[in-house]
Write an enzyme that holds these catalytic residues in place. Structure first.
Site, short mmCIF file in Angstrom:
data_model
loop_
_atom_site.label_atom_id
_atom_site.label_comp_id
_atom_site.label_asym_id
_atom_site.label_seq_id
_atom_site.Cartn_x
_atom_site.Cartn_y
_atom_site.Cartn_z
N ARG A 124 45.59 55.26 41.14
CA ARG A 124 45.94 55.23 42.56
C ARG A 124 46.51 56.58 42.99
NH1 ARG A 124 48.53 51.07 41.97
NH2 ARG A 124 46.67 49.80 41.96
N ASP A 133 41.47 49.09 46.73
CA ASP A 133 40.95 48.04 45.86
C ASP A 133 40.87 48.65 44.49
OD1 ASP A 133 40.02 45.20 46.00
OD2 ASP A 133 38.47 46.10 44.75
P1 IMP Z 1 43.00 43.87 44.29
O1 IMP Z 1 42.69 45.33 44.43
O2 IMP Z 1 44.08 43.43 45.20
O3 IMP Z 1 41.77 43.04 44.31
O4 IMP Z 1 43.64 43.63 42.86
C1 IMP Z 1 43.62 44.57 41.87
C2 IMP Z 1 44.16 43.98 40.59
O5 IMP Z 1 43.86 44.95 39.57
C3 IMP Z 1 45.66 43.82 40.57
O6 IMP Z 1 46.08 42.55 40.92
C4 IMP Z 1 45.97 44.08 39.10
O7 IMP Z 1 45.66 42.96 38.38
C5 IMP Z 1 44.95 45.11 38.71
N1 IMP Z 1 45.51 46.45 38.88
C6 IMP Z 1 45.17 47.35 39.84
N2 IMP Z 1 45.92 48.46 39.73
C7 IMP Z 1 46.74 48.24 38.70
C8 IMP Z 1 47.79 49.02 38.12
O8 IMP Z 1 48.13 50.13 38.53
N3 IMP Z 1 48.41 48.45 37.07
C9 IMP Z 1 48.09 47.23 36.58
N4 IMP Z 1 47.15 46.46 37.09
C10 IMP Z 1 46.48 46.97 38.15
#
Ligand code: IMP
Length: 213
Positions: free
Chosen positions: A199, A77
């Site tokens: 990440r 997440d």
């Molecule tokens: P979730 O973890 O699926 O709730 O979504 C995380 C959201 O954070 C993603 O859809 C992106 O909008 C943003 N995000 C997370 N990691 C990255 C990255 O490495 N680059 C750009 N946006 C990110």
């Protein structure tokens, strides 16, 4: 003494339906000989992310996928936390892009809010990407790790690589935004890259504890 970390091997589920994250996670796991199938490929549902933190939500996703598949499940997440906006969008980073996943609009929203705050110079435009990783086993065992990368938000967005908010994020000490970097520059692990992204940083901690090359 803390309990030893459990080793991850063989077949696992990657608990994401986000194609950008899936691609990065597969690349990260590939060099460790992990056979990763995605939650989408297994037809697993997406649990509601009701947690109050990145860590809570990673755990919800990993537990749901481990329970539904009977395999160890790996979830991330993550999101963008903007200092001048009190950490927003944070755990709502995906939601800010709406049903149609329009990140050009989400980046424009952030820029408008920064303008409302008079954030017209780099020192007022600091942000972090945060990644919480969780591996959940069907028997309930959990391994959890977190990584962050600090940077500045630029406007207009630059580059078409990566996904989400990448084109707006200039990591500290670099001249290219994540949107202008190759996959190896953004999240490649040594020796191909330097493990720059949030990440990759979280993953390096996980690899050190739970994976063998
Ligand atoms: P979730 O973890 O699926 O709730 O979504 C995380 C959201 O954070 C993603 O859809 C992106 O909008 C943003 N995000 C997370 N990691 C990255 C990255 O490495 N680059 C750009 N946006 C990110």
């Amino acid at each position: 003494m803390s309990a030893p970390h459990r080793q991850l091997a063989g077949r696992i589920v990657i608990a994401t339906h986000n194609p950008g994250k899936l691609k990065e996670m597969r690349e990260l796991l590939a060099s460790y000989g992990i056979d990763a199938v995605s939650a989408g490929e297994l037809g697993l549902g997406e649990p509601e992310e009701t947690g109050a933190s990145f860590r809570d939500n990673a755990r919800i996703k990993a537990r749901a996928a481990a329970g539904a598949s009977g395999l160890p499940a790996f979830a991330d997440d993550s999101g963008l936390a903007v200092d001048a906006l009190g950490g927003a969008p944070g755990i709502h980073s995906a939601r800010w892009a709406g049903e149609d996943k329009n990140f050009a609009r989400a980046m424009q929203m952030i820029e408008s809010m920064l303008a409302d705050h008079g954030a017209d110079r780099p020192a007022l435009r600091q942000a972090q990407f945060v990644s919480a990783l969780c591996v959940a086993w069907p028997d309930g065992h959990l391994e959890e790790f977190e990584g962050t990368v600090e940077g500045t938000l630029v406007w207009p967005p630059r580059g078409t690589a990566g996904f989400g908010y990448d084109p707006m994020f200039l990591p500290d000490g670099h001249e290219r935004t994540f949107g202008e970097m190759t996959a190896d520059q953004k999240h490649g692990l040594p020796p191909n890259g330097q493990g720059l992204s949030h990440r990759a940083r979280a993953f390096l901690k996980l690899a050190g504890a739970c994976l063998k090359r």
